[in-house]
Scaffold this motif. Structure first.
Motif, PDB file in Angstrom:
ATOM      1  N   LEU A  47       0.819  -1.216   0.000  1.00 20.01           N
ATOM      2  CA  LEU A  47       0.000   0.000   0.000  1.00 20.01           C
ATOM      3  C   LEU A  47       0.851   1.264   0.000  1.00 20.01           C
ATOM      4  CD1 LEU A  47      -2.801  -1.041   2.523  1.00 20.01           C
ATOM      5  CD2 LEU A  47      -3.027  -0.759   0.050  1.00 20.01           C
ATOM      6  N   ALA A  48       2.040   1.168   0.587  1.00 19.50           N
ATOM      7  CA  ALA A  48       2.886   2.356   0.712  1.00 19.50           C
ATOM      8  C   ALA A  48       3.729   2.636  -0.525  1.00 19.50           C
ATOM      9  CB  ALA A  48       3.802   2.212   1.933  1.00 19.50           C
ATOM     10  N   VAL A  49       3.767   1.712  -1.483  1.00 20.15           N
ATOM     11  CA  VAL A  49       4.617   1.912  -2.663  1.00 20.15           C
ATOM     12  C   VAL A  49       4.192   3.144  -3.445  1.00 20.15           C
ATOM     13  CG1 VAL A  49       5.242   0.953  -4.916  1.00 20.15           C
ATOM     14  CG2 VAL A  49       5.310  -0.491  -2.889  1.00 20.15           C
ATOM     15  N   ARG A  50       2.895   3.273  -3.725  1.00 22.63           N
ATOM     16  CA  ARG A  50       2.345   4.436  -4.434  1.00 22.63           C
ATOM     17  C   ARG A  50       1.338   5.081  -3.497  1.00 22.63           C
ATOM     18  NH1 ARG A  50       2.063   4.668 -10.146  1.00 22.63           N
ATOM     19  NH2 ARG A  50      -0.193   4.973 -10.074  1.00 22.63           N
ATOM     20  N   THR A  79      -2.603   5.078  -3.070  1.00 26.73           N
ATOM     21  CA  THR A  79      -3.199   4.864  -1.754  1.00 26.73           C
ATOM     22  C   THR A  79      -3.131   6.149  -0.945  1.00 26.73           C
ATOM     23  OG1 THR A  79      -2.458   2.560  -1.767  1.00 26.73           O
ATOM     24  CG2 THR A  79      -3.169   3.469   0.342  1.00 26.73           C
ATOM     25  N   VAL A  80      -4.254   6.524  -0.357  1.00 25.96           N
ATOM     26  CA  VAL A  80      -4.326   7.726   0.467  1.00 25.96           C
ATOM     27  C   VAL A  80      -4.089   7.353   1.927  1.00 25.96           C
ATOM     28  CG1 VAL A  80      -5.858   9.544   1.323  1.00 25.96           C
ATOM     29  CG2 VAL A  80      -5.837   8.965  -1.123  1.00 25.96           C
ATOM     30  N   PHE A  81      -3.102   8.005   2.539  1.00 26.14           N
ATOM     31  CA  PHE A  81      -2.827   7.880   3.967  1.00 26.14           C
ATOM     32  C   PHE A  81      -3.308   9.152   4.669  1.00 26.14           C
ATOM     33  CE2 PHE A  81      -0.278   4.535   2.464  1.00 26.14           C
ATOM     34  CZ  PHE A  81       0.347   3.841   3.488  1.00 26.14           C
ATOM     35  N   SER A  82      -3.857   8.992   5.843  1.00 25.31           N
ATOM     36  CA  SER A  82      -4.221  10.159   6.655  1.00 25.31           C
ATOM     37  C   SER A  82      -4.297   9.717   8.114  1.00 25.31           C
ATOM     38  CB  SER A  82      -5.549  10.766   6.177  1.00 25.31           C
ATOM     39  OG  SER A  82      -5.698  12.088   6.679  1.00 25.31           O
ATOM     40  N   ARG A  97       2.959  11.072  15.544  1.00 26.08           N
ATOM     41  CA  ARG A  97       2.281  10.269  14.526  1.00 26.08           C
ATOM     42  C   ARG A  97       2.500  10.865  13.135  1.00 26.08           C
ATOM     43  NH1 ARG A  97      -3.348  10.709  13.548  1.00 26.08           N
ATOM     44  NH2 ARG A  97      -3.012  12.918  13.879  1.00 26.08           N
ATOM     45  N   ASN A  98       2.575  12.193  13.068  1.00 22.14           N
ATOM     46  CA  ASN A  98       2.704  12.874  11.777  1.00 22.14           C
ATOM     47  C   ASN A  98       3.974  12.485  11.025  1.00 22.14           C
ATOM     48  OD1 ASN A  98       0.322  14.171  12.376  1.00 22.14           O
ATOM     49  ND2 ASN A  98       1.299  16.054  13.063  1.00 22.14           N
ATOM     50  N   ARG A  99       5.050  12.194  11.760  1.00 15.30           N
ATOM     51  CA  ARG A  99       6.306  11.847  11.089  1.00 15.30           C
ATOM     52  C   ARG A  99       6.175  10.509  10.359  1.00 15.30           C
ATOM     53  NH1 ARG A  99       6.901   8.861  15.479  1.00 15.30           N
ATOM     54  NH2 ARG A  99       8.621   7.374  15.676  1.00 15.30           N
ATOM     55  N   VAL A 100       5.347   9.620  10.904  1.00  8.67           N
ATOM     56  CA  VAL A 100       5.133   8.316  10.275  1.00  8.67           C
ATOM     57  C   VAL A 100       4.340   8.488   8.979  1.00  8.67           C
ATOM     58  CG1 VAL A 100       4.122   6.018  10.560  1.00  8.67           C
ATOM     59  CG2 VAL A 100       5.239   7.146  12.494  1.00  8.67           C
ATOM     60  N   ILE A 101       3.309   9.329   9.006  1.00  5.12           N
ATOM     61  CA  ILE A 101       2.529   9.611   7.801  1.00  5.12           C
ATOM     62  C   ILE A 101       3.438  10.185   6.722  1.00  5.12           C
ATOM     63  CG2 ILE A 101       0.665  11.014   6.835  1.00  5.12           C
ATOM     64  CD1 ILE A 101      -0.741  10.883   9.525  1.00  5.12           C
ATOM     65  N   ALA A 102       4.277  11.151   7.101  1.00  3.18           N
ATOM     66  CA  ALA A 102       5.162  11.799   6.132  1.00  3.18           C
ATOM     67  C   ALA A 102       6.184  10.829   5.561  1.00  3.18           C
ATOM     68  CB  ALA A 102       5.857  12.993   6.788  1.00  3.18           C
ATOM     69  N   ALA A 103       6.747   9.982   6.414  1.00  2.41           N
ATOM     70  CA  ALA A 103       7.801   9.066   5.969  1.00  2.41           C
ATOM     71  C   ALA A 103       7.261   7.956   5.073  1.00  2.41           C
ATOM     72  CB  ALA A 103       8.506   8.457   7.176  1.00  2.41           C
ATOM     73  N   LEU A 104       6.054   7.492   5.327  1.00  4.85           N
ATOM     74  CA  LEU A 104       5.501   6.373   4.569  1.00  4.85           C
ATOM     75  C   LEU A 104       5.109   6.752   3.148  1.00  4.85           C
ATOM     76  CD1 LEU A 104       3.248   4.601   7.224  1.00  4.85           C
ATOM     77  CD2 LEU A 104       5.132   3.547   5.960  1.00  4.85           C
ATOM     78  N   THR A 105       4.830   8.023   2.898  1.00  3.05           N
ATOM     79  CA  THR A 105       4.254   8.438   1.627  1.00  3.05           C
ATOM     80  C   THR A 105       5.248   9.217   0.772  1.00  3.05           C
ATOM     81  OG1 THR A 105       3.356  10.379   2.774  1.00  3.05           O
ATOM     82  CG2 THR A 105       1.897   8.498   2.507  1.00  3.05           C
ATOM     83  N   VAL A 160      -1.508  22.842  -5.701  1.00  3.28           N
ATOM     84  CA  VAL A 160      -2.198  21.816  -6.474  1.00  3.28           C
ATOM     85  C   VAL A 160      -3.700  22.046  -6.423  1.00  3.28           C
ATOM     86  CG1 VAL A 160      -0.441  20.015  -6.328  1.00  3.28           C
ATOM     87  CG2 VAL A 160      -2.098  20.259  -4.468  1.00  3.28           C
ATOM     88  N   GLY A 161      -4.348  21.751  -7.541  1.00  2.07           N
ATOM     89  CA  GLY A 161      -5.783  21.963  -7.628  1.00  2.07           C
ATOM     90  C   GLY A 161      -6.594  20.712  -7.855  1.00  2.07           C
ATOM     91  N   ASP A 162      -5.921  19.592  -8.163  1.00  3.34           N
ATOM     92  CA  ASP A 162      -6.643  18.340  -8.353  1.00  3.34           C
ATOM     93  C   ASP A 162      -5.674  17.170  -8.248  1.00  3.34           C
ATOM     94  OD1 ASP A 162      -5.260  18.291 -10.792  1.00  3.34           O
ATOM     95  OD2 ASP A 162      -6.975  19.035 -11.923  1.00  3.34           O
ATOM     96  N   ALA A 163      -6.231  15.963  -8.269  1.00  2.35           N
ATOM     97  CA  ALA A 163      -5.412  14.761  -8.099  1.00  2.35           C
ATOM     98  C   ALA A 163      -4.363  14.585  -9.202  1.00  2.35           C
ATOM     99  CB  ALA A 163      -6.313  13.529  -8.009  1.00  2.35           C
ATOM    100  N   PRO A 164      -4.692  14.837 -10.482  1.00  2.00           N
ATOM    101  CA  PRO A 164      -3.663  14.682 -11.513  1.00  2.00           C
ATOM    102  C   PRO A 164      -2.436  15.565 -11.284  1.00  2.00           C
ATOM    103  CG  PRO A 164      -5.821  14.702 -12.532  1.00  2.00           C
ATOM    104  CD  PRO A 164      -6.024  15.053 -11.083  1.00  2.00           C
ATOM    105  N   GLU A 165      -2.622  16.757 -10.745  1.00  2.00           N
ATOM    106  CA  GLU A 165      -1.480  17.619 -10.465  1.00  2.00           C
ATOM    107  C   GLU A 165      -0.615  17.046  -9.349  1.00  2.00           C
ATOM    108  OE1 GLU A 165      -3.370  21.889 -11.945  1.00  2.00           O
ATOM    109  OE2 GLU A 165      -2.951  21.593  -9.819  1.00  2.00           O
ATOM    110  N   VAL A 166      -1.239  16.379  -8.385  1.00  2.00           N
ATOM    111  CA  VAL A 166      -0.483  15.717  -7.324  1.00  2.00           C
ATOM    112  C   VAL A 166       0.330  14.566  -7.917  1.00  2.00           C
ATOM    113  CG1 VAL A 166      -0.646  14.355  -5.208  1.00  2.00           C
ATOM    114  CG2 VAL A 166      -2.150  16.325  -5.541  1.00  2.00           C
ATOM    115  N   ILE A 167      -0.320  13.768  -8.750  1.00  2.00           N
ATOM    116  CA  ILE A 167       0.345  12.602  -9.336  1.00  2.00           C
ATOM    117  C   ILE A 167       1.494  13.016 -10.242  1.00  2.00           C
ATOM    118  CG2 ILE A 167       0.017  10.604 -10.849  1.00  2.00           C
ATOM    119  CD1 ILE A 167      -2.878  10.472  -9.744  1.00  2.00           C
ATOM    120  N   GLU A 168       1.330  14.124 -10.949  1.00  2.00           N
ATOM    121  CA  GLU A 168       2.427  14.622 -11.784  1.00  2.00           C
ATOM    122  C   GLU A 168       3.656  14.931 -10.941  1.00  2.00           C
ATOM    123  OE1 GLU A 168       3.346  18.535 -14.502  1.00  2.00           O
ATOM    124  OE2 GLU A 168       1.420  17.541 -14.767  1.00  2.00           O
TER     125      GLU A 168
END
Length: 368
Positions: free
Chosen positions: A107-110, A141-144, A212-220, A274-282
């Motif tokens: 799940l953490a790969v992408r 995969t979305v982490f939060s 906890r926030n450092r784990v979210i940042a490191a995994l993604t 960023v304004g949408d998901a495609p911009e994030v993925i780019e």
């Protein structure tokens, strides 16, 4: 048929389970001891340092209780351990407790973190859900953090399109916090994963949320902040992401809203708007393979430019500081008066802006 490492009871896993009981998240001194001596010998040393009257933890009992309630331990070095967590150095988790159907390393790969304010607006909820749904539909995969507000909206957005999502908790994976998110936490575990470096039964407090926030940042691969006040905890996640070399992105909001102050500050300091998901993925995806489509309106505007105006636009370098009129004259092979008039035309269209003696592409319109 082999037994997964997470189901084995080895002396090292027993030690890791016990260590989660006595080591607070992000404790670098304890982390240094574990790194130097390994989990088993480090446990002996740390137990000797416990205050009088505090009982030594029973790692075997921790693992047995976890198995009973459907929670498993993922330890460093095991096949299921995401190696990007090792970027935290001595601040990495001792181990991670997991509950749910998903495999963490896969799940953490992408993966992308979508975080923001708990007391968010309707705009923030909508944007978080839209970003999460768009990312999930494209195989990310979305982490939060499974908290109120933006976190919950992001998880719901991912679940709404049938995808997995991962909630990283500031309490034990067997705890329900906040209580009103009970059903959401169940759905996350059914389709994805609930994670925590805290032991079973542990309750949240402010320091644990921040760690906890450092784990979210490191995994993604990157963190998107949707709404945040100036002192929002989600800005802490963004700082961790930046320090770890991950992408930091922010969604703009109304300038009249206090919940836009934090995201706008991130953008001023260099976070990608960023304004949408495609911009994030780019931003976080493979170079040249995950490009966002150019919005149709921008393409039409570019097509409508006169040839000389287009030549001046294309002569502007991508550098943030831009360039001078004299340099543009040399690049475009047009006269100074023509270049200057075309620059003012482009500025009126919002495509370029002036910085003293320099002209540059408008950062908000670079895709034009």
């Amino acid at each position: 048929m082999t037994t997964p490492a997470e189901d084995l009871v080895t002396s090292e896993r027993v030690a890791c389970a016990a260590l989660t009981r006595i080591v607070e998240p992000g404790d670098e001194r304890a982390g240094a001891v574990i790194e130097e001596y390994g989990p088993e010998r480090a446990l002996e040393r740390l137990v000797r340092a416990l205050p009088a009257g505090v009982a030594a933890p029973d790692g075997e009992r921790e693992l047995a209780h976890g198995a009973l309630i459907g929670a498993r331990l993922i330890c460093p070095g095991e096949p299921g351990w995401p190696t990007q967590l090792d970027d935290l150095g001595v601040a990495r988790p001792v181990a991670l407790w997991a509950r749910g159907a998903g495999g963490l390393r896969v799940l953490a790969v992408r993966s992308v973190a979508v975080v923001g304010a708990r007391a968010c607006t309707g705009y923030g909820q909508r944007m978080a859900a839209d970003f999460a749904a768009g990312l999930t539909e494209r195989g990310w995969t979305v982490f939060s953090g499974a908290a109120f507000g933006v976190d919950a909206a992001a998880h719901r957005g991912a679940l709404a399109v049938g995808g997995p999502t991962v909630g990283v908790l500031a309490c034990g994976v067997d705890q329900v916090y906040p209580r009103s998110n009970d059903q959401l936490l169940r759905r996350i575990a059914e389709r994805g994963l609930l994670l925590s470096e805290l032991p079973l039964g542990a309750h949240p407090n402010r320091p644990r949320f921040l760690q906890r926030n450092r784990v979210i940042a490191a995994l993604t691969r990157g963190t998107v902040v949707v709404e945040a006040a100036r002192r929002s905890g989600s800005l802490n996640t963004a700082r961790w992401a930046g320090d770890l070399g991950r992408h930091v992105m922010a969604v703009p909001g109304p300038v009249t809203s206090s919940l836009s102050a934090g995201t706008h500050e991130l953008i001023r300091r260099g976070a990608l708007l960023v304004g949408d998901a495609p911009e994030v993925i780019e931003q976080v995806g493979a170079i040249g393979a995950d490009l966002a489509a150019t919005p149709e309106g921008r393409e039409r505007l570019r097509d409508a430019l006169a040839p000389e105006t287009l030549r001046v636009l294309e002569s502007l370098p991508a550098a943030a500081r831009g360039t001078t009129v004299e340099s543009l004259v040399q690049r475009s092979l047009l006269g100074p008066d023509v270049v200057l008039s075309r620059l003012y035309e482009l500025a009126s269209l919002g495509l370029v802006e002036r910085l003293g003696a320099h002209w540059r592409l408008n950062p908000a319109c670079k895709a034009s």
